[in-house]
Design a protein around this motif. Structure first.
Motif, mmCIF file in Angstrom:
data_model
loop_
_atom_site.group_PDB
_atom_site.id
_atom_site.type_symbol
_atom_site.label_atom_id
_atom_site.label_comp_id
_atom_site.label_asym_id
_atom_site.label_seq_id
_atom_site.Cartn_x
_atom_site.Cartn_y
_atom_site.Cartn_z
ATOM 1 N N VAL A 142 0.838 -0.973 -0.050
ATOM 2 C CA VAL A 142 -0.114 0.010 0.110
ATOM 3 C C VAL A 142 0.888 1.193 -0.002
ATOM 4 N N ASN A 143 0.495 2.259 -0.798
ATOM 5 C CA ASN A 143 1.394 3.674 -0.757
ATOM 6 C C ASN A 143 0.479 4.375 0.142
ATOM 7 N N ILE A 144 1.225 5.181 1.206
ATOM 8 C CA ILE A 144 0.552 6.041 2.076
ATOM 9 C C ILE A 144 1.479 7.454 1.761
ATOM 10 N N LYS A 146 -4.002 16.089 4.219
ATOM 11 C CA LYS A 146 -4.695 14.895 3.920
ATOM 12 C C LYS A 146 -3.806 13.726 3.989
ATOM 13 N N THR A 147 -4.325 12.608 4.241
ATOM 14 C CA THR A 147 -3.683 11.539 4.288
ATOM 15 C C THR A 147 -4.270 10.694 3.293
ATOM 16 N N GLU A 148 -3.391 9.763 2.406
ATOM 17 C CA GLU A 148 -4.065 9.162 1.310
ATOM 18 C C GLU A 148 -3.348 7.839 1.237
ATOM 19 N N GLY A 199 -7.269 -7.218 -4.278
ATOM 20 C CA GLY A 199 -8.595 -7.378 -4.067
ATOM 21 C C GLY A 199 -9.512 -6.308 -4.245
ATOM 22 N N SER A 200 -10.376 -6.190 -3.630
ATOM 23 C CA SER A 200 -11.552 -5.130 -3.476
ATOM 24 C C SER A 200 -11.182 -4.114 -2.698
ATOM 25 N N LYS A 201 -9.844 -3.893 -2.103
ATOM 26 C CA LYS A 201 -9.674 -2.716 -1.395
ATOM 27 C C LYS A 201 -9.608 -1.207 -2.039
ATOM 28 N N LYS A 202 -10.329 -0.577 -1.483
ATOM 29 C CA LYS A 202 -10.640 0.772 -2.017
ATOM 30 C C LYS A 202 -9.602 2.036 -1.632
ATOM 31 N N ASP A 203 -9.000 2.766 -2.578
ATOM 32 C CA ASP A 203 -8.167 4.049 -1.923
ATOM 33 C C ASP A 203 -9.010 4.646 -0.914
ATOM 34 N N LYS A 204 -8.425 5.342 0.081
ATOM 35 C CA LYS A 204 -9.019 6.183 1.019
ATOM 36 C C LYS A 204 -8.301 7.589 1.132
ATOM 37 N N VAL A 205 -9.035 8.493 1.477
ATOM 38 C CA VAL A 205 -8.496 9.987 1.613
ATOM 39 C C VAL A 205 -9.324 10.633 2.754
ATOM 40 N N TYR A 206 -8.426 11.130 3.645
ATOM 41 C CA TYR A 206 -9.070 11.803 4.748
ATOM 42 C C TYR A 206 -8.140 12.610 5.420
ATOM 43 N N LYS A 207 -8.943 13.750 6.206
ATOM 44 C CA LYS A 207 -7.818 14.847 6.943
ATOM 45 C C LYS A 207 -7.083 14.322 7.795
ATOM 46 N N THR A 208 -5.662 14.825 7.923
ATOM 47 C CA THR A 208 -4.833 14.199 8.621
ATOM 48 C C THR A 208 -4.754 15.040 10.000
ATOM 49 N N SER A 209 -4.606 14.155 11.196
ATOM 50 C CA SER A 209 -4.914 14.658 12.471
ATOM 51 C C SER A 209 -3.572 15.446 12.642
#
Length: 57
Positions: free
Chosen positions: A13-15, A21-23, A33-43
């Motif tokens: 996985v690439n982080i 943001k955190t991607e 498999g069916s893992k989806k990319d995620k993006v959210y605000k960085t703490s």
């Protein structure tokens, strides 16, 4: 030292982390498999901890 972003591969996985943001991106090779990319605000606390750790190293 100022760290504006952190990025790297770990366990298939690439982080990427910056102050906004955190991607999390999975490879498009079919192995993840069916893992989806995620993006959210960085703490703010998380970014501070990572920056401190990198400066320590």
């Amino acid at each position: 030292m100022e760290i504006k972003g952190i990025s790297g591969w770990g366990d298939g996985v690439n982080i990427s982390i910056d102050q906004n943001k955190t991607e999390i991106k999975y490879p498009k090779d079919g192995l993840s498999g069916s893992k989806k990319d995620k993006v959210y605000k960085t703490s703010e606390a998380t970014l501070k901890q990572l920056s401190s750790y990198i400066q320590y190293l």
